[in-house]
Design a protein around this motif. Structure first.
Motif, PDB file in Angstrom:
ATOM      1  N   VAL A 233       0.825  -1.213   0.000  1.00 39.16           N
ATOM      2  CA  VAL A 233       0.000   0.000   0.000  1.00 39.16           C
ATOM      3  C   VAL A 233       0.858   1.262   0.000  1.00 39.16           C
ATOM      4  O   VAL A 233       0.516   2.258  -0.639  1.00 39.16           O
ATOM      5  CB  VAL A 233      -0.978  -0.022   1.194  1.00 39.16           C
ATOM      6  N   GLU A 234       1.991   1.223   0.704  1.00 34.39           N
ATOM      7  CA  GLU A 234       2.874   2.397   0.725  1.00 34.39           C
ATOM      8  C   GLU A 234       3.373   2.754  -0.673  1.00 34.39           C
ATOM      9  O   GLU A 234       3.693   3.912  -0.949  1.00 34.39           O
ATOM     10  CB  GLU A 234       4.065   2.150   1.657  1.00 34.39           C
ATOM     11  N   LEU A 239      -3.956   5.291  -3.166  1.00 28.41           N
ATOM     12  CA  LEU A 239      -4.562   5.246  -1.837  1.00 28.41           C
ATOM     13  C   LEU A 239      -3.872   6.229  -0.902  1.00 28.41           C
ATOM     14  O   LEU A 239      -2.650   6.370  -0.942  1.00 28.41           O
ATOM     15  CB  LEU A 239      -4.463   3.839  -1.241  1.00 28.41           C
ATOM     16  N   SER A 240      -4.665   6.883  -0.057  1.00 30.14           N
ATOM     17  CA  SER A 240      -4.080   7.805   0.923  1.00 30.14           C
ATOM     18  C   SER A 240      -4.935   7.809   2.183  1.00 30.14           C
ATOM     19  O   SER A 240      -6.054   7.289   2.207  1.00 30.14           O
ATOM     20  CB  SER A 240      -3.995   9.233   0.344  1.00 30.14           C
ATOM     21  N   GLY A 241      -4.376   8.404   3.244  1.00 31.64           N
ATOM     22  CA  GLY A 241      -5.128   8.621   4.469  1.00 31.64           C
ATOM     23  C   GLY A 241      -5.681   7.338   5.080  1.00 31.64           C
ATOM     24  O   GLY A 241      -5.050   6.276   5.059  1.00 31.64           O
ATOM     25  N   LEU A 242      -6.885   7.443   5.633  1.00 35.07           N
ATOM     26  CA  LEU A 242      -7.497   6.314   6.332  1.00 35.07           C
ATOM     27  C   LEU A 242      -7.814   5.149   5.401  1.00 35.07           C
ATOM     28  O   LEU A 242      -7.770   3.985   5.809  1.00 35.07           O
ATOM     29  CB  LEU A 242      -8.780   6.765   7.036  1.00 35.07           C
ATOM     30  N   TYR A 245      -4.610   3.278   5.164  1.00 33.68           N
ATOM     31  CA  TYR A 245      -4.283   2.576   6.407  1.00 33.68           C
ATOM     32  C   TYR A 245      -5.158   1.338   6.572  1.00 33.68           C
ATOM     33  O   TYR A 245      -4.691   0.284   7.031  1.00 33.68           O
ATOM     34  CB  TYR A 245      -4.435   3.517   7.606  1.00 33.68           C
ATOM     35  N   SER A 246      -6.440   1.437   6.187  1.00 32.60           N
ATOM     36  CA  SER A 246      -7.334   0.284   6.243  1.00 32.60           C
ATOM     37  C   SER A 246      -6.854  -0.815   5.293  1.00 32.60           C
ATOM     38  O   SER A 246      -6.847  -2.003   5.650  1.00 32.60           O
ATOM     39  CB  SER A 246      -8.763   0.704   5.884  1.00 32.60           C
ATOM     40  N   PRO A 324      -7.378  -1.889  15.304  1.00 29.82           N
ATOM     41  CA  PRO A 324      -7.435  -1.978  13.853  1.00 29.82           C
ATOM     42  C   PRO A 324      -8.051  -0.714  13.256  1.00 29.82           C
ATOM     43  O   PRO A 324      -8.695   0.056  13.968  1.00 29.82           O
ATOM     44  CB  PRO A 324      -8.315  -3.209  13.608  1.00 29.82           C
ATOM     45  N   PRO A 325      -7.849  -0.498  11.954  1.00 24.00           N
ATOM     46  CA  PRO A 325      -8.192   0.798  11.363  1.00 24.00           C
ATOM     47  C   PRO A 325      -9.686   1.081  11.295  1.00 24.00           C
ATOM     48  O   PRO A 325     -10.519   0.179  11.343  1.00 24.00           O
ATOM     49  CB  PRO A 325      -7.627   0.691   9.941  1.00 24.00           C
ATOM     50  N   ILE A 326      -9.984   2.359  11.161  1.00 28.40           N
ATOM     51  CA  ILE A 326     -11.321   2.794  10.756  1.00 28.40           C
ATOM     52  C   ILE A 326     -11.560   2.244   9.344  1.00 28.40           C
ATOM     53  O   ILE A 326     -10.664   2.272   8.498  1.00 28.40           O
ATOM     54  CB  ILE A 326     -11.413   4.336  10.784  1.00 28.40           C
TER      55      ILE A 326
END
Length: 489
Positions: A233-234, A239-242, A245-246, A324-326
């Motif tokens: 993902v990095e 993809l960015s933000g939450l 992270y999810s 765990p993530p939002i």
């Protein structure tokens, strides 16, 4: 001639919400020695030394916030004061806090025979609400200390952080033994988790009278999945933000961890398992599947208010980073359906006050990967459940079950959780029509921000009583900290 007062306090004209009663009755509450002594309509005011008019407000049992972290990001004795003020303003009267050795908290390793008395000393006189601790056996020596923690300190609930074996609190890490402060030859892995479970099974056999209140809680994510997906993902610029992270901590990592933990519980006959902060449809489905697969294991399923109020599109991106993530909105709605289907046992805050200065990287403040994990929110727990639950047809007594009764039973707080004769006189008065917009500036927490900023909630807490003492009223926390440590053996 007036009667001689026999009650310390009478709270008049409240609409009492009880976990096992559908009807909401207008009653008076008589309190003596910190306990409910009389519950009836029209108690004579002459029989009480003090009288408080509840003005027809809803009266819930004091909230048992069964998942908090006091002292994780700032000194425990300071954190306890400010963050339990926040708890009191939200109707929370009992705070159950996860604690462990290693970095953060007291920043030390070693034996719990040394560590835990220090925790208690730092706690004493600093909590505005009653409190206890869940303890994580991090080093192998801690498994041998489980009986000591139970017998001397009344600790009946323990924890495993499944991802810690190969992943840091905030992201990728190859220095877990340093982080956990354990010897380099030790491993915090599935085998260690198995041996913790065997230790708890032995404790249950040694104390059959306490079997129902001895339990193991698990943070269910698999480190190997997090490691692999974070790297992917990095490198994904879409993809960015939450949302990023999810994706980096995907729901199937939760599901896989739940299946592994559940099989280990079956293998070790570790009877009482709490699956913490289930954040996604896949996690909840895995938890329900494991309940069917292993019906002899007494599973409990927990959800946080953060995962019920926020989704990946919230504008408060960095502030809402948590493990765990939002998740996306579809997961949020699935969790709510599980709540309504009686598939969730309790709702918590997972409160972990992390100041703005600590939360964001000074070099790159909008970088989700560099932000710290966790945020506070105990002050919005009851109002959040009330607000969103009411919209979805959730009954008041169901709210009382999930916020008070169920966690108090599981964790051995047998004088908490209901408005009934002989119980601690913990209660919260709520204006069901009172709406407010969440603003961190109005909170007693030292955090200074909230990911719930700008969210409109219905169901405003007006007053909170702890063992009959008014500790919060009309926007003000009152008096000094009178919270007691709750031994659970």
């Amino acid at each position: 001639m007036s009667e001689t007062p026999v009650l310390d306090q009478i709270i008049k004209n409240v609409r009492v919400v009880r976990p096992h009663h559908d009807a909401i009755e207008l009653l008076d509450l008589g309190i003596k020695d910190g306990k409910f002594a009389q519950i009836a309509p029209n108690i004579s005011p002459d029989t009480g030394k003090e009288v408080f008019d509840g003005k027809n407000l809803l009266c819930f049992p004091g909230v048992v916030d069964a998942h908090m972290h006091i002292g994780i990001y700032q000194p425990l004795n300071q954190d306890a004061v400010t963050e339990t003020k926040a708890a009191a303003m939200g109707g929370v009267t009992t705070s159950l806090n996860y604690i462990r050795t290693g970095q953060y908290y007291l920043n030390k390793g070693g034996s719990y025979s040394d560590f835990f008395p220090e925790v208690l000393a730092l706690s004493a006189g600093n909590f505005f609400v009653d409190y206890s601790y869940h303890v994580a056996p991090i080093a192998s020596q801690h498994i041998d200390e489980i009986p000591l923690l139970f017998e001397e300190h009344g600790i009946s609930s323990f924890k495993i952080f499944m991802f810690y074996g190969g992943y840091g609190l905030h992201g990728l890490s190859d220095q877990q033994n340093l982080f956990l402060m354990i010897n380099k030859e030790e491993r915090y892995d599935f085998a260690h988790f198995e041996f913790i479970m065997r230790g708890l099974t032995r404790l249950m056999k040694a104390h059959p009278e306490a079997r129902d209140i001895i339990s193991l809680s698990l943070h269910c994510e698999v480190a190997e999945i997090l490691n692999a997906y974070t790297k992917i993902v990095e490198n994904d610029s879409s993809l960015s933000g939450l949302r990023a992270y999810s994706a980096a901590r995907p729901p199937h990592s939760e599901g896989l961890a739940i299946c592994i933990a559940s099989y280990l519980a079956h293998e070790t006959n570790c009877a009482n398992i709490n699956l913490l902060h289930l954040s996604s449809r896949k996690a909840m489905e895995a938890a329900l599947t494991m309940q069917t697969a292993f019906p002899h294991i007494n599973f409990r399923r927990e959800v946080t208010i953060g995962h019920l109020l926020l989704d990946v599109d919230t504008t408060n991106t960095i502030w809402a980073k948590v493990n765990p993530p939002i998740r996306p909105r579809a997961d949020v709605e699935y969790l709510w359906q599980a709540v309504l289907n009686n598939q969730v046992d309790w709702i918590v805050s997972d409160h972990a006050c992390c100041s703005a200065e600590q939360k964001r990287s000074t070099k790159d403040p909008n970088n989700i990967w560099l932000a710290k994990s966790g945020f506070g929110g105990t002050e919005y727990l009851l109002s959040g459940v009330f607000s969103e639950g009411s919209k979805r047809g959730m009954s008041y007594n169901h709210m009382a079950k999930l916020l008070s009764w169920n966690p108090s039973r599981r964790f051995g707080l047998l004088e908490k959780g209901d408005i009934a004769i002989g119980y601690d006189a913990d209660l919260v008065l709520v204006d069901p029509n009172g709406t407010f917009v969440v603003s961190a500036a109005e909170s007693e927490s030292q955090q200074g921000y909230t990911p719930f900023e700008g969210v409109e909630l219905t169901g405003r807490v007006k007053s909170t009583f702890l063992r009959g003492n008014l500790i919060y009223n009309n926007g003000q926390v009152l008096g000094s900290p009178t919270g007691r440590y709750l031994k659970r053996s």
